[in-house]
Design a protein around this motif. Structure first.
Motif, short mmCIF file in Angstrom:
data_model
loop_
_atom_site.label_atom_id
_atom_site.label_comp_id
_atom_site.label_asym_id
_atom_site.label_seq_id
_atom_site.Cartn_x
_atom_site.Cartn_y
_atom_site.Cartn_z
N LEU A 279 0.72 -1.30 -0.03
CA LEU A 279 0.01 -0.17 0.03
C LEU A 279 0.90 1.30 -0.12
N GLY B 112 2.51 1.48 -3.31
CA GLY B 112 1.37 1.85 -4.51
C GLY B 112 0.95 3.40 -4.39
N PHE B 113 0.74 3.87 -3.08
CA PHE B 113 0.26 5.25 -2.94
C PHE B 113 1.43 6.17 -3.25
N THR B 114 2.65 5.81 -2.94
CA THR B 114 3.71 6.65 -3.09
C THR B 114 4.53 6.87 -4.51
N ASN C 276 -0.22 6.32 -9.47
CA ASN C 276 -1.27 7.02 -9.72
C ASN C 276 -2.49 6.29 -9.56
N PHE C 277 -3.49 6.36 -8.58
CA PHE C 277 -4.34 5.54 -8.33
C PHE C 277 -5.40 5.49 -9.47
N LEU D 220 -9.01 -0.22 2.12
CA LEU D 220 -7.66 -0.57 2.54
C LEU D 220 -7.31 -2.24 2.12
#
Length: 117
Positions: A19, A22-24, A27-28, A79
């Motif tokens: 997670l 992915g978040f850092t 780009n979601f 999450l």
């Protein structure tokens, strides 16, 4: 319960790492758009949300308060299996080695009373 705790801890650690990655690094919305263009991306999402729903059924059965049920299912949908891993870890610790308490939570005695002579 040691095995459940160990696997749950591994799940929490693995999901925390991916997670964060992915978040850092991603780009979601852009990456999600690419995923939806791929047939196997769609299959993966259907598979994932089927798992979420099945796990949510267990949470809804096991939890007694409506706010607790809503909270856990909501963060599960946000999450993912980070939440499932954390939930299982907490359930394992709260059960104190009692498999029936792990599975049924506070409803253990209610469930057992249905099957006692």
């Amino acid at each position: 319960m040691k095995g459940v705790k160990f696997i749950s801890i591994l799940g929490v650690l693995a999901m925390t790492a991916v997670l964060f990655y992915g978040f850092t690094q991603g780009n979601f919305f852009e990456d999600g758009g690419k995923l939806m263009q791929n047939p196997w991306g769609i299959v993966s999402l259907v598979d994932l949300y089927t798992g979420f729903i099945l796990f949510a059924v267990w949470i809804f059965y096991r939890e007694t308060g409506i706010l607790s049920k809503i909270f856990w299912v909501l963060i599960l949908m946000i999450l993912g299996f980070f939440t499932a891993s954390l939930y299982m870890l907490l359930a394992a610790y709260q059960s104190k080695g009692d498999l029936m308490r792990f599975v049924f939570g506070a409803k253990k005695d209610q469930v057992l009373s249905k099957y006692r002579p």
